[in-house]
Design an enzyme around this catalytic site. Structure first.
Site, mmCIF file in Angstrom:
data_model
loop_
_atom_site.group_PDB
_atom_site.id
_atom_site.type_symbol
_atom_site.label_atom_id
_atom_site.label_comp_id
_atom_site.label_asym_id
_atom_site.label_seq_id
_atom_site.Cartn_x
_atom_site.Cartn_y
_atom_site.Cartn_z
ATOM 1 N N LYS A 196 -67.139 23.828 47.971
ATOM 2 C CA LYS A 196 -66.317 24.149 49.363
ATOM 3 C C LYS A 196 -66.932 23.234 50.360
ATOM 4 O O LYS A 196 -67.981 23.558 50.783
ATOM 5 C CB LYS A 196 -66.205 25.674 49.627
ATOM 6 C CG LYS A 196 -65.672 25.944 50.883
ATOM 7 C CD LYS A 196 -65.315 27.226 51.109
ATOM 8 C CE LYS A 196 -64.570 27.776 52.306
ATOM 9 N NZ LYS A 196 -64.140 28.890 52.478
ATOM 10 N N LYS A 218 -69.391 25.458 60.224
ATOM 11 C CA LYS A 218 -69.893 26.199 59.074
ATOM 12 C C LYS A 218 -70.888 25.085 58.285
ATOM 13 O O LYS A 218 -70.786 25.112 57.126
ATOM 14 C CB LYS A 218 -68.776 26.663 58.314
ATOM 15 C CG LYS A 218 -67.925 27.782 59.143
ATOM 16 C CD LYS A 218 -66.947 28.513 58.147
ATOM 17 C CE LYS A 218 -66.302 29.596 59.128
ATOM 18 N NZ LYS A 218 -65.420 30.417 58.181
ATOM 19 N N LYS A 249 -62.334 22.734 47.038
ATOM 20 C CA LYS A 249 -61.575 22.994 48.383
ATOM 21 C C LYS A 249 -62.222 22.463 49.409
ATOM 22 O O LYS A 249 -63.228 22.174 49.658
ATOM 23 C CB LYS A 249 -61.691 24.764 48.428
ATOM 24 C CG LYS A 249 -60.961 25.110 49.787
ATOM 25 C CD LYS A 249 -61.388 26.799 50.026
ATOM 26 C CE LYS A 249 -60.777 27.154 51.268
ATOM 27 N NZ LYS A 249 -61.251 28.174 51.520
ATOM 28 N N SER A 275 -54.724 25.534 53.956
ATOM 29 C CA SER A 275 -53.763 25.757 55.051
ATOM 30 C C SER A 275 -53.246 24.462 55.788
ATOM 31 O O SER A 275 -52.138 24.074 56.107
ATOM 32 C CB SER A 275 -54.069 26.823 56.082
ATOM 33 O OG SER A 275 -55.591 26.405 56.632
ATOM 34 N N TYR A 314 -50.335 27.655 49.225
ATOM 35 C CA TYR A 314 -49.131 28.225 50.160
ATOM 36 C C TYR A 314 -47.673 27.933 49.781
ATOM 37 O O TYR A 314 -46.879 28.697 50.037
ATOM 38 C CB TYR A 314 -49.512 28.241 51.499
ATOM 39 C CG TYR A 314 -50.821 28.746 51.915
ATOM 40 C CD1 TYR A 314 -51.201 29.959 52.054
ATOM 41 C CD2 TYR A 314 -51.747 27.500 52.055
ATOM 42 C CE1 TYR A 314 -52.368 30.124 52.426
ATOM 43 C CE2 TYR A 314 -52.936 27.988 52.436
ATOM 44 C CZ TYR A 314 -53.352 29.295 52.512
ATOM 45 O OH TYR A 314 -54.612 29.617 52.707
HETATM 46 C C1 PBG Z 1 -63.383 31.840 54.741
HETATM 47 C C2 PBG Z 1 -62.146 30.919 54.011
HETATM 48 C C3 PBG Z 1 -61.630 29.991 54.485
HETATM 49 C C4 PBG Z 1 -60.586 29.706 53.923
HETATM 50 C C5 PBG Z 1 -60.484 30.427 52.801
HETATM 51 N N1 PBG Z 1 -61.737 31.468 52.949
HETATM 52 C C6 PBG Z 1 -61.790 29.407 55.799
HETATM 53 C C7 PBG Z 1 -63.128 28.944 56.532
HETATM 54 O O1 PBG Z 1 -64.032 28.635 55.293
HETATM 55 O O2 PBG Z 1 -63.462 28.711 57.549
HETATM 56 C C8 PBG Z 1 -59.622 28.531 54.254
HETATM 57 C C9 PBG Z 1 -58.224 28.573 53.349
HETATM 58 C C10 PBG Z 1 -57.239 27.620 54.128
HETATM 59 O O3 PBG Z 1 -57.714 26.871 54.982
HETATM 60 O O4 PBG Z 1 -55.966 27.775 53.426
HETATM 61 N N2 PBG Z 1 -64.387 32.419 53.778
#
Ligand code: PBG
Length: 323
Positions: A196, A218, A249, A275, A314
């Site tokens: 991720k 993050k 991701k 998203s 989505y």
């Molecule tokens: C947080 C989390 C995130 C997403 C899924 N779980 C956001 C982040 O890491 O700040 C993002 C999913 C998306 O953008 O559709 N644990």
């Protein structure tokens, strides 16, 4: 060599093209993310995710039945917690009667065959909007994974089929696996967000859950998008620690990573079309600049072509209606 070989021969009719099609989309490929809120009979629009809503637990059954009837087999739950339930340690995440816990039970009661996956990370519960416990501006690793393992256990005890840690702390998969084993929950699947990246594509999701980090970013736990090899290392370690499914991701900008994992590991690979990817397509198609459905299909197929076995998207409901 031309004219013995003419590459266009195999493209000369739609029937021939379909016969030779290498990659398919199926209802069985998709995971549907759902955003859950407190209250009764409440459904809220998410401005930065046109067409996507948050909903209260009482509306879930009907919605999930509908998804099941469309042929979809898996949902991934996220909760939006009100600010007064947030703290640094994410205590509310362990509440046996919390929003996530109630949602899992509701769905497993009404549509037991639906695979219920749950997000395991502290950010929706954190007063700082971070995925872990904060101390002096740092995100603590080992203290966080203690809480995450209990959170995963709590979800599994409510009936979650799959727990999905999305936090990127080190050692959390082993910790969660041990916690599940010690509770005799041998069949709970761990889907690890193993590769991720720290990404700006998550913006609309953070609007959806009101979970944007209160300070900093993050980057001390999520991966650096300039790197590739790290993804394989992270993923192999998660598999050693007991992950069953791994994940890349965001999605489309990371197809190379999906392909790397496909070549390097044997576990099922999920991709998360996040998203920001959803919102970009919606926005451009609202302007009439691109063909929504055709681009949706092209993007989703490219995940399969890259090597993904599962796609969290989505668009799952929309695509399920047209394939
Ligand atoms: C947080 C989390 C995130 C997403 C899924 N779980 C956001 C982040 O890491 O700040 C993002 C999913 C998306 O953008 O559709 N644990």
């Amino acid at each position: 060599m031309y004219p013995i070989h003419r590459n266009r021969r195999l493209r000369s009719s739609e029937s021939l093209r379909i016969l030779l099609q290498e990659t398919y989309l199926s209802h069985n490929d998709f995971i549907v993310p759902l955003f859950i809120i407190e209250g009764n009979n409440r459904e809220e629009k998410i401005p930065s995710m046109p067409g996507y809503n948050r909903m209260s637990v009482d509306l879930l059954s009907k919605h999930v039945k509908n998804l099941w009837n469309l042929g979809l087999k898996a949902i991934l739950l996220f909760v939006k917690i009100s600010d007064n339930f947030k703290d640094n340690k994410g205590d509310e995440a362990l509440n046996p009667d919390g929003l996530m816990q109630r949602a899992i039970k509701e769905i497993k009661n009404s549509v037991p065959e639906m695979i219920v996956m749950t997000d395991v990370a502290l950010d929706p519960y954190s007063s700082y909007g971070h995925d872990g416990i904060v101390e002096e501006g740092k995100i603590l690793n080992d203290e966080t994974i203690d809480v995450l393992s209990k959170m995963a256990l709590s979800h599994a005890l409510c009936g979650a089929d799959v727990v999905a840690p999305s936090d990127m702390m080190d050692g959390r998969i082993l910790k969660i696996r041990k916690e599940l084993e010690s509770a005799n929950l041998y069949d709970t699947v761990i889907m690890s967000y193993s590769a991720k990246y720290a990404s700006s594509f998550y913006g609309p999701f953070r609007d959806a859950l009101n979970s944007a980090p209160g300070f900093g970013d993050k980057k001390t736990y999520q991966m650096d998008f300039r790197n590739r090899k790290e993804a394989v290392i992270e993923t192999k370690r998660d598999l050693e620690e007991g992950a069953d499914i791994v994940m890349v991701k965001p999605g489309l900008a990371y197809l190379d990573i999906i392909r790397d994992l496909k070549e390097e590991i044997n576990a099922p690979i999920a991709a998360y079309q996040v998203s920001g990817e959803y919102s970009m397509l919606k926005a451009a198609s609202e302007k009439g600049w691109i063909d929504h459905d055709q681009i949706m299909i092209e993007q989703l197929l490219s995940f399969k072509r890259a090597g993904a076995n599962l796609i969290a998207s989505y668009f799952a409901e929309e695509i399920a209606k047209i394939i």
